[in-house]
Design an enzyme around this catalytic site. Structure first.
Site: not given
Length: 298
Positions: A77, A113
């Site tokens: 990420k 997220d």
């Protein structure tokens, strides 16, 4: 061609150990209901024998193969950022990307997220107090949910992580973004004191997953005045949630975060509005099927 006028999409997920992911089924089921041809492919660096740093090459291959977008998960990420053309504000503030839109020769990074956890929390625990929140875990998921909690109005989030430097780094980043005093870092040996005075606890470590069973802290630290929010969604009913519910805590499982982050990514990939309610029903069914099959195998 505008995204919402296309009827065929190719997307994927890059990460480590992603074989059990429910993302392909979540995306493909919703796409089928909308009459789309939608292929969601897993690109597992463990299966490929590739290091996390290969994410840039994998993304370039995906672009060349005509992918419309990619989800990115652990441990890529942060590493993917240097290979992108632009970052959405949320991803830039967080320093992590879990969704990449590939369009018109550009790769733009987003983070769903944060929005996914925020939407799940607002739906599942809408009226709980947010003055003092304790969060376990300062990794990629932890950074996202801490941002979400402060965005939702938490007055102060105390981040607890076995790696003290990681907790301190996250708390510092949160204070720079949201204002001094909104976040603090603490060591695990302070949990008893912190949870005794907290309104709620967010759990953002792998403990409770099938491969990491158990509780992230002693059960006696739970008390009825504490709400408990979980990030783990495989299984939906972790030992932490089961124990907390028995004590009388209000609880939130990790399924909502998984669904809402997937719904946000689907919207970014296709330009079409997903039906989150249908996707919430999907994850209940999918997670239940997985747990049943595990039970039968045992």
């Amino acid at each position: 061609m505008a995204k919402d006028t296309k009827d065929s999409y190719l997307v994927g997920l890059i990460g480590s150990g992603i074989g059990p992911s429910l993302s392909p089924a979540l995306h493909e089921r919703e796409a089928a209901r909308q009459g789309l041809r939608y292929l969601y492919r897993l690109i597992d660096i463990d299966t490929l024998g590739a290091p996390p740093e290969a994410v840039g090459d994998l993304m370039r291959y995906a672009r060349d193969l005509g992918f419309d977008g990619l989800n990115i998960t652990h441990p890529c990420k942060q590493l993917v950022i240097e290979h992108l053309d632009a970052l959405a504000p949320q991803a830039e503030a967080l320093g992590a990307v879990n969704t990449v839109v590939l369009e018109d020769g550009r790769a733009v990074g987003h983070n769903t997220d944060v929005t996914g956890f925020a939407a799940s929390f607002a739906r599942g625990l809408p009226d709980v107090p947010l003055e003092r929140v304790v969060q376990l875990g300062a990794g990629g998921a932890g950074a996202a949910v801490a941002h979400a909690m402060l965005t939702l109005g938490a007055e102060r989030v105390t981040v607890v992580d076995a790696l003290g430097e990681r907790a301190a780094d996250l708390a510092g980043a949160l204070n720079r973004h949201f204002g001094a005093g909104r976040a603090a870092a603490a060591a695990p040996d302070q949990l008893a004191r912190l949870l005794g005075a907290a309104d709620g606890v967010v759990h953002a470590t792998p403990t409770g997953m099938a491969a990491h069973p158990g509780l992230p802290f002693a059960a006696e630290l739970l008390h009825p005045g504490l709400w408990v929010a979980e990030v783990v969604y495989r299984p939906l009913e972790t030992e932490l949630l089961r124990t907390a519910r028995a004590v009388g805590c209000a609880v939130l499982d990790g399924g909502g975060m998984a669904v809402f982050q997937a719904a946000d990514a689907f919207r970014l990939f296709t330009g079409r509005e997903p039906d989150a309610a249908r996707m919430l029903a999907d994850i209940e069914e999918l997670a239940g099927d997985v747990e049943s099959s595990v039970g039968r195998a045992v």
